[in-house]
Write a protein that holds these residues in place. Structure first.
Motif, PDB file in Angstrom:
ATOM      1  N   ALA A  44      67.438  -7.522  41.377  1.00 52.60           N
ATOM      2  CA  ALA A  44      68.022  -8.562  42.241  1.00 52.60           C
ATOM      3  C   ALA A  44      67.401  -7.991  43.617  1.00 52.60           C
ATOM      4  O   ALA A  44      67.227  -6.911  43.630  1.00 52.60           O
ATOM      5  CB  ALA A  44      69.396  -8.416  41.899  1.00 52.60           C
ATOM      6  N   PRO A  45      67.632  -9.011  44.235  1.00 58.76           N
ATOM      7  CA  PRO A  45      67.194  -8.818  45.827  1.00 58.76           C
ATOM      8  C   PRO A  45      68.299  -7.462  46.318  1.00 58.76           C
ATOM      9  O   PRO A  45      69.438  -7.484  45.865  1.00 58.76           O
ATOM     10  CB  PRO A  45      67.654  -9.994  46.528  1.00 58.76           C
ATOM     11  N   SER A  46      67.755  -6.453  46.903  1.00 56.47           N
ATOM     12  CA  SER A  46      68.794  -5.359  47.271  1.00 56.47           C
ATOM     13  C   SER A  46      69.324  -5.408  48.455  1.00 56.47           C
ATOM     14  O   SER A  46      68.701  -6.156  49.417  1.00 56.47           O
ATOM     15  CB  SER A  46      67.850  -4.193  47.220  1.00 56.47           C
ATOM     16  N   PRO A  85      71.767  -3.686  51.679  1.00 59.66           N
ATOM     17  CA  PRO A  85      72.093  -2.272  52.329  1.00 59.66           C
ATOM     18  C   PRO A  85      73.229  -1.646  51.439  1.00 59.66           C
ATOM     19  O   PRO A  85      74.117  -2.256  51.028  1.00 59.66           O
ATOM     20  CB  PRO A  85      72.307  -2.574  53.764  1.00 59.66           C
ATOM     21  N   ASP A  86      73.009  -0.371  51.397  1.00 60.48           N
ATOM     22  CA  ASP A  86      73.959   0.371  50.652  1.00 60.48           C
ATOM     23  C   ASP A  86      75.651   0.039  51.072  1.00 60.48           C
ATOM     24  O   ASP A  86      76.728   0.042  50.367  1.00 60.48           O
ATOM     25  CB  ASP A  86      73.909   2.035  50.890  1.00 60.48           C
ATOM     26  N   SER A  87      75.652  -0.311  52.692  1.00 66.75           N
ATOM     27  CA  SER A  87      77.082  -0.433  53.066  1.00 66.75           C
ATOM     28  C   SER A  87      77.637  -1.594  52.584  1.00 66.75           C
ATOM     29  O   SER A  87      78.739  -1.965  52.588  1.00 66.75           O
ATOM     30  CB  SER A  87      76.783  -0.611  54.691  1.00 66.75           C
ATOM     31  N   CYS A  88      76.732  -2.795  51.898  1.00 62.40           N
ATOM     32  CA  CYS A  88      77.427  -4.029  51.298  1.00 62.40           C
ATOM     33  C   CYS A  88      77.393  -3.859  50.007  1.00 62.40           C
ATOM     34  O   CYS A  88      78.033  -4.705  49.145  1.00 62.40           O
ATOM     35  CB  CYS A  88      76.368  -5.089  51.581  1.00 62.40           C
ATOM     36  N   MET A  89      77.428  -2.724  49.223  1.00 57.84           N
ATOM     37  CA  MET A  89      77.437  -2.539  48.066  1.00 57.84           C
ATOM     38  C   MET A  89      78.877  -2.079  47.491  1.00 57.84           C
ATOM     39  O   MET A  89      79.505  -1.431  48.325  1.00 57.84           O
ATOM     40  CB  MET A  89      76.485  -1.359  47.191  1.00 57.84           C
ATOM     41  N   PRO A  90      79.231  -2.653  46.092  1.00 54.74           N
ATOM     42  CA  PRO A  90      80.621  -2.317  45.859  1.00 54.74           C
ATOM     43  C   PRO A  90      80.709  -0.627  45.803  1.00 54.74           C
ATOM     44  O   PRO A  90      79.562  -0.055  45.466  1.00 54.74           O
ATOM     45  CB  PRO A  90      80.620  -2.985  44.417  1.00 54.74           C
ATOM     46  N   LEU A  91      81.778  -0.414  45.560  1.00 60.44           N
ATOM     47  CA  LEU A  91      81.957   1.109  45.682  1.00 60.44           C
ATOM     48  C   LEU A  91      81.304   1.936  44.493  1.00 60.44           C
ATOM     49  O   LEU A  91      81.433   1.411  43.427  1.00 60.44           O
ATOM     50  CB  LEU A  91      83.376   1.613  45.490  1.00 60.44           C
ATOM     51  N   ALA A 129      72.229   0.901  46.350  1.00 63.55           N
ATOM     52  CA  ALA A 129      71.385  -0.317  46.576  1.00 63.55           C
ATOM     53  C   ALA A 129      70.394  -0.521  45.612  1.00 63.55           C
ATOM     54  O   ALA A 129      69.937  -1.440  45.091  1.00 63.55           O
ATOM     55  CB  ALA A 129      71.011  -0.406  48.036  1.00 63.55           C
ATOM     56  N   ALA A 130      69.786   0.686  45.316  1.00 65.08           N
ATOM     57  CA  ALA A 130      68.587   0.696  44.554  1.00 65.08           C
ATOM     58  C   ALA A 130      68.810   0.353  42.964  1.00 65.08           C
ATOM     59  O   ALA A 130      67.916  -0.166  42.266  1.00 65.08           O
ATOM     60  CB  ALA A 130      67.960   2.246  44.399  1.00 65.08           C
ATOM     61  N   ASP A 131      70.187   0.535  42.760  1.00 72.61           N
ATOM     62  CA  ASP A 131      70.728  -0.247  41.370  1.00 72.61           C
ATOM     63  C   ASP A 131      70.053  -1.491  40.976  1.00 72.61           C
ATOM     64  O   ASP A 131      70.083  -1.880  40.070  1.00 72.61           O
ATOM     65  CB  ASP A 131      72.141   0.067  41.109  1.00 72.61           C
ATOM     66  N   ALA A 132      70.237  -2.245  42.252  1.00 71.22           N
ATOM     67  CA  ALA A 132      69.952  -3.797  41.993  1.00 71.22           C
ATOM     68  C   ALA A 132      68.663  -3.937  41.459  1.00 71.22           C
ATOM     69  O   ALA A 132      68.300  -4.884  40.833  1.00 71.22           O
ATOM     70  CB  ALA A 132      70.113  -4.445  43.355  1.00 71.22           C
TER      71      ALA A 132
END
Ligand code: ATP
Length: 420
Positions: free
Chosen positions: A326-328, A330-336, A340-343
């Motif tokens: 999925a489009p990645s 930034p880490d700051s917008c990711m759920p706890l 970001a790399a998980d995307a």
């Protein structure tokens, strides 16, 4: 009109005849008239005609001397006396010693990785070492991590094969029951996270298989890699070395890479520098794209032995098509707790659109998207040859007759224009 040219070459011991077939629809027939010779480690049979077609770049090497006849038009053909074959044979002998010790100690045979920049003969050296091993009665595992060429299966994948007999001169290694994982791009740089994930998975599965197959385990593994060796490409190589727990790294023709690996690899990993053969032919990006295309055509239509693929329509609603990544954000917008790399390893459903035309779809053994799709190997490939947005159907080129298995299909970036 093309006149058939006949050329005869007398080769001294330790020399090789190199030739290329370039012109379109050209065919060159090779025959050994006397003596003994081999082609990238496979013995040639005296008096048997072997055919080579457009794009073939070939070397016929002899340890004892021989006479070779070529029929047909070659782009270049010359005899070279300087070859690195003795060095490669010494490498094989050293690996063979490790296999003998492995057998005596019930341990694992050598795990060898071949690295180097593009066009230095990595795939060729891999083939030679596998052929020599199998000719000694070994059953080595061949791993191909080069997603750009896809020697096992098609480009955009990584895979492994148990090698039980030498590569066929015209068709390469027998492709029975390969273990293949989907990547979907022609360079690891397109999704490093996914690439490293599948490399680790392949390494894990091979380790398991070796636990259950003593012969394969003592014979060892030979790994071919991509020619991307700088920056992130170097990290990809060191990750693969770690994942497969390699014992030997053969570095072809690049001192910088050799020194970097010497510095960074643990002491028990033998890093060996090897010269490249003067015969290895450099390929332009167009030629590489043509080779990729030819690999996919061969997958569906066969090479020497013809295959007859099926073509049929399927309703889009009957298919489960996903792409990986999925489009990645930034880490700051990711759920706890999520990176970001998980995307980059997430499955995203794909909807019907004309953009699917000509694209390859990998047929996974996974039945549903929440099965561990990335860690599941592939059953094969189909190609979307047409999209009908009104009827919401896709026309599919498939090695198997309909229906398509109701498993997950993974969209590849690779395209194939079926004008067979
Ligand atoms: P890549 O990184 O692009 O995969 P590579 O380093 O694996 O390239 P190869 O595919 O092994 O390089 O070799 C490139 C081409 O050169 C191939 O078409 C191969 O058949 C040819 N080739 C290799 N060795 C010789 C030789 N000694 N004489 C003539 N042609 C050769």
């Amino acid at each position: 009109m093309t006149e058939v040219q006949l050329q005869e070459f007398k080769l001294d011991p330790d020399s090789e005849l190199r030739f290329e077939v370039e012109s379109k629809n050209e065919k060159v027939v090779l025959e050994i008239k006397s003596g003994y010779a081999e082609l990238f480690g496979t013995e040639l049979v005296k008096g048997k005609p072997y055919e080579f077609h457009t794009g073939a770049k070939v070397a016929v090497f002899t340890w004892h001397g021989c006479t070779v006849e070529l029929r047909g038009r070659t782009e270049v053909s010359y005899v070279a006396k300087e070859t690195p074959m003795v060095v490669y044979l010494n490498v094989h002998a050293a690996l063979e010693q490790q296999r003998v010790s492995a057998e005596q100690e019930c341990a694992r045979g050598p795990v060898v990785m071949v690295v180097g920049p593009g066009d230095v003969g990595k795939s060729t050296l891999t083939r030679i070492l596998l052929n020599y091993a199998v000719r000694m009665g070994r059953r080595p595992i061949y791993v191909d991590l080069d997603v750009g060429q896809g020697h096992i299966s098609v480009p955009g994948t990584i895979g492994a094969l148990l090698v039980e007999r030498p590569a066929s001169i015209e068709e390469g290694f027998s492709q029975q029951a390969p273990l293949v994982y989907h990547f979907g791009h022609s360079s690891p740089g397109e999704n490093l996270e996914l690439y490293n994930t599948i490399v680790s998975r392949l390494a894990e599965v091979i380790a398991e298989r070796c636990d259950n197959n003593k012969k394969a385990s003592t014979s060892g593994v030979i790994i071919n890699t991509c020619g991307w060796i700088k920056g992130a490409g170097y990290k990809v190589l060191t990750h693969a070395a770690q994942a497969f727990e390699v014992d030997v790294i053969l570095v072809l023709d690049n001192e910088r890479l050799y020194n970097e690996l010497k510095r960074d690899m643990p002491k028990f990993v033998k890093v060996v520098y090897l010269p490249k053969s003067g015969g290895v032919v450099e390929r332009s990006s167009t030629q590489r794209a043509e080779t990729r295309d030819a690999r996919i055509r061969e997958y569906f239509y066969g090479k020497r032995t013809p295959y007859y693929p099926h073509s049929f329509d399927v309703k889009f609603t009957d298919l489960k098509i996903y792409k990986v990544g999925a489009p990645s954000l930034p880490d700051s917008c990711m759920p706890l707790g999520m990176r970001a790399a998980d995307a980059l390893t997430k499955l995203v459903q794909v909807w019907a659109s004309p953009a699917l035309q000509h694209r390859l779809l990998a047929v996974s053994f996974a039945a549903a998207p929440d099965d561990d799709v990335l860690h599941t190997n592939l059953a094969g490939f189909v190609c979307v040859t047409a999209v009908d947005p009104e009827r919401q159907t896709l026309t599919i080129l498939s090695p198997q007759p309909r229906p398509l298995p109701s498993t997950v299909l993974l969209l590849s970036d690779l395209q194939y224009m079926d004008n067979h």
